[in-house]
Design a protein around this motif. Sequence first.
Motif, PDB file in Angstrom:
ATOM      1  N   MET A   1       0.849  -1.199   0.000  1.00 40.00           N
ATOM      2  CA  MET A   1       0.000   0.000   0.000  1.00 40.00           C
ATOM      3  C   MET A   1       0.880   1.243   0.000  1.00 40.00           C
ATOM      4  O   MET A   1       1.864   1.321   0.718  1.00 40.00           O
ATOM      5  CB  MET A   1      -0.905  -0.020   1.232  1.00 40.00           C
ATOM      6  N   GLU A   2       0.535   2.206  -0.849  1.00 40.90           N
ATOM      7  CA  GLU A   2       1.292   3.445  -0.958  1.00 40.90           C
ATOM      8  C   GLU A   2       0.479   4.634  -0.443  1.00 40.90           C
ATOM      9  O   GLU A   2      -0.746   4.620  -0.484  1.00 40.90           O
ATOM     10  CB  GLU A   2       1.659   3.729  -2.423  1.00 40.90           C
ATOM     11  N   PHE A   3       1.189   5.625   0.059  1.00 42.90           N
ATOM     12  CA  PHE A   3       0.528   6.898   0.326  1.00 42.90           C
ATOM     13  C   PHE A   3       1.498   8.028  -0.003  1.00 42.90           C
ATOM     14  O   PHE A   3       2.702   7.829  -0.131  1.00 42.90           O
ATOM     15  CB  PHE A   3      -0.022   6.987   1.751  1.00 42.90           C
ATOM     16  N   VAL A 100      -4.283   7.972   2.996  1.00 45.70           N
ATOM     17  CA  VAL A 100      -4.228   8.439   1.614  1.00 45.70           C
ATOM     18  C   VAL A 100      -2.972   9.269   1.409  1.00 45.70           C
ATOM     19  O   VAL A 100      -2.294   9.174   0.388  1.00 45.70           O
ATOM     20  CB  VAL A 100      -5.469   9.289   1.281  1.00 45.70           C
ATOM     21  N   GLY A 101      -2.666  10.104   2.393  1.00 48.03           N
ATOM     22  CA  GLY A 101      -1.490  10.942   2.275  1.00 48.03           C
ATOM     23  C   GLY A 101      -1.295  11.842   3.475  1.00 48.03           C
ATOM     24  O   GLY A 101      -2.183  11.984   4.324  1.00 48.03           O
ATOM     25  N   ILE A 102      -0.109  12.417   3.523  1.00 44.67           N
ATOM     26  CA  ILE A 102       0.239  13.391   4.560  1.00 44.67           C
ATOM     27  C   ILE A 102       0.763  14.638   3.860  1.00 44.67           C
ATOM     28  O   ILE A 102       1.552  14.540   2.907  1.00 44.67           O
ATOM     29  CB  ILE A 102       1.312  12.836   5.516  1.00 44.67           C
ATOM     30  N   THR A 103       0.322  15.785   4.324  1.00 50.23           N
ATOM     31  CA  THR A 103       0.858  17.044   3.804  1.00 50.23           C
ATOM     32  C   THR A 103       1.314  17.906   4.970  1.00 50.23           C
ATOM     33  O   THR A 103       0.840  17.735   6.094  1.00 50.23           O
ATOM     34  CB  THR A 103      -0.186  17.836   2.991  1.00 50.23           C
ATOM     35  N   THR A 104       2.210  18.825   4.680  1.00 50.03           N
ATOM     36  CA  THR A 104       2.501  19.846   5.680  1.00 50.03           C
ATOM     37  C   THR A 104       1.268  20.742   5.795  1.00 50.03           C
ATOM     38  O   THR A 104       0.423  20.775   4.895  1.00 50.03           O
ATOM     39  CB  THR A 104       3.738  20.659   5.290  1.00 50.03           C
ATOM     40  N   ALA A 105       1.172  21.485   6.895  1.00 44.46           N
ATOM     41  CA  ALA A 105      -0.105  22.122   7.219  1.00 44.46           C
ATOM     42  C   ALA A 105      -0.164  23.627   7.010  1.00 44.46           C
ATOM     43  O   ALA A 105      -1.251  24.178   6.821  1.00 44.46           O
ATOM     44  CB  ALA A 105      -0.475  21.814   8.671  1.00 44.46           C
ATOM     45  N   ALA A 106       0.963  24.315   7.051  1.00 45.17           N
ATOM     46  CA  ALA A 106       0.926  25.780   7.074  1.00 45.17           C
ATOM     47  C   ALA A 106       0.302  26.366   5.810  1.00 45.17           C
ATOM     48  O   ALA A 106      -0.564  27.244   5.882  1.00 45.17           O
ATOM     49  CB  ALA A 106       2.326  26.337   7.283  1.00 45.17           C
ATOM     50  N   VAL A 328       5.822  14.541  -6.161  1.00 41.35           N
ATOM     51  CA  VAL A 328       5.224  13.747  -5.094  1.00 41.35           C
ATOM     52  C   VAL A 328       6.233  12.762  -4.515  1.00 41.35           C
ATOM     53  O   VAL A 328       6.970  12.096  -5.256  1.00 41.35           O
ATOM     54  CB  VAL A 328       3.993  12.978  -5.630  1.00 41.35           C
ATOM     55  N   VAL A 329       6.251  12.664  -3.196  1.00 43.82           N
ATOM     56  CA  VAL A 329       7.024  11.623  -2.514  1.00 43.82           C
ATOM     57  C   VAL A 329       6.055  10.500  -2.155  1.00 43.82           C
ATOM     58  O   VAL A 329       5.053  10.736  -1.464  1.00 43.82           O
ATOM     59  CB  VAL A 329       7.702  12.168  -1.234  1.00 43.82           C
ATOM     60  N   THR A 330       6.305   9.299  -2.656  1.00 41.07           N
ATOM     61  CA  THR A 330       5.431   8.154  -2.400  1.00 41.07           C
ATOM     62  C   THR A 330       6.102   7.230  -1.396  1.00 41.07           C
ATOM     63  O   THR A 330       7.273   6.856  -1.560  1.00 41.07           O
ATOM     64  CB  THR A 330       5.130   7.380  -3.691  1.00 41.07           C
ATOM     65  N   LEU A 331       5.368   6.886  -0.355  1.00 34.98           N
ATOM     66  CA  LEU A 331       5.894   6.028   0.698  1.00 34.98           C
ATOM     67  C   LEU A 331       5.147   4.702   0.715  1.00 34.98           C
ATOM     68  O   LEU A 331       3.951   4.632   0.429  1.00 34.98           O
ATOM     69  CB  LEU A 331       5.754   6.722   2.055  1.00 34.98           C
ATOM     70  N   GLN A 332       5.842   3.651   1.065  1.00 37.60           N
ATOM     71  CA  GLN A 332       5.248   2.317   1.171  1.00 37.60           C
ATOM     72  C   GLN A 332       4.933   2.006   2.628  1.00 37.60           C
ATOM     73  O   GLN A 332       5.716   2.334   3.523  1.00 37.60           O
ATOM     74  CB  GLN A 332       6.220   1.262   0.630  1.00 37.60           C
ATOM     75  N   ILE A 333       3.781   1.374   2.879  1.00 32.32           N
ATOM     76  CA  ILE A 333       3.461   0.910   4.229  1.00 32.32           C
ATOM     77  C   ILE A 333       3.065  -0.554   4.177  1.00 32.32           C
ATOM     78  O   ILE A 333       2.671  -1.078   3.141  1.00 32.32           O
ATOM     79  CB  ILE A 333       2.323   1.735   4.865  1.00 32.32           C
TER      80      ILE A 333
END
Length: 333
Positions: A1-3, A100-106, A328-333
């Motif tokens: 699974m990727e996000f 689904v994903g993580i983003t920075t918030a500012a 995009v940076v894609t990470l595996q979990i």
Amino acid sequence: MEFTFLNEETLAATLKMTAVVETIEKVYVAKSQNHSVVWDTIFYDFVPGKADMDIKSGLLESEQIFGHKTVTWFGDNAKLGLPTLTGLICVFDATTGFPVGITTAAYITGMRTGAAAAIGAKYLAEPSVASALIIGAGNQLRFQVAALLTAFPDLTNVAIYDKDRDKVIEAIADLPRQCEIMGVSCATRTFEVVTNLEAAVKANKLIITITPSKEPIIKAEWVSPGTHFSCMGADMSGKQEIDAEIFADALIYTDDLHHAAEVGEMETALKQDIIKLDDVAGEIGELITGAKKPRVKAKVTIFDATGMAIMDLATAKLAIETAKDSDVVTLQI
């Protein structure tokens, strides 16, 4: 699974204000139609007035997502050359529970807050206004201007006030570039440095406040009938930007009634019995859908917005879906 992970630079390259305004309008509508859940905010003061954090979370059924945003504000970071506001937004799939994903918030916080103020003005201010006043020249200013020009394309003048006049001058010089990044042109628009706040309030019928003030900046006697306020700065107990008496005969809308009553601009007016909760006309989504009646021309109108996680989640999802693959940076979990 990727996000997916998106940083501030990618978000700035991806998000355009027109799309964010459309997204936030849909969020408000979804909330008004009971297609969302907003959970209570967790807030903590590390050093009162200098360092704090809050965690906002929610479920947006219309987009099939849930998640949370953790944001920190450390005022002394400016002395270190570091951003004062930072954080992360975590978006999850509401059908599987997977991230689904993580983003920075500012950046997203800035975009959706600007969009919110403009939407409040779009539905409550006189549509023919040619000028507006923004109080506060901090990081939020660029987002407020870009969203305001998006919602009011015929706006020709934006007056800006801050107790630090040099801050306003510096911010204005960079506004055309900053707005262009968000897909908004400042051509044919003028930006005015306000030195006399009372005169500026009397001269403008569309006013946005975006400060951390704990004392009213605007006095009731300065305000004329038909003025609209989008109050965006009060997001924790004790903050206040406008005289509570302004609420007395105003048409009041909010983004989330429960939260605004506890920590929004209306908190003081409620505690002082200037208004009752029943005096609040409704939430902005009800106005957008037509479930509530529009503004009364002669009345002062107030949009009291404290912000909701579902706004951040929807904007983060928009960014995740539209970002270029190369960014995009894609990470595996």
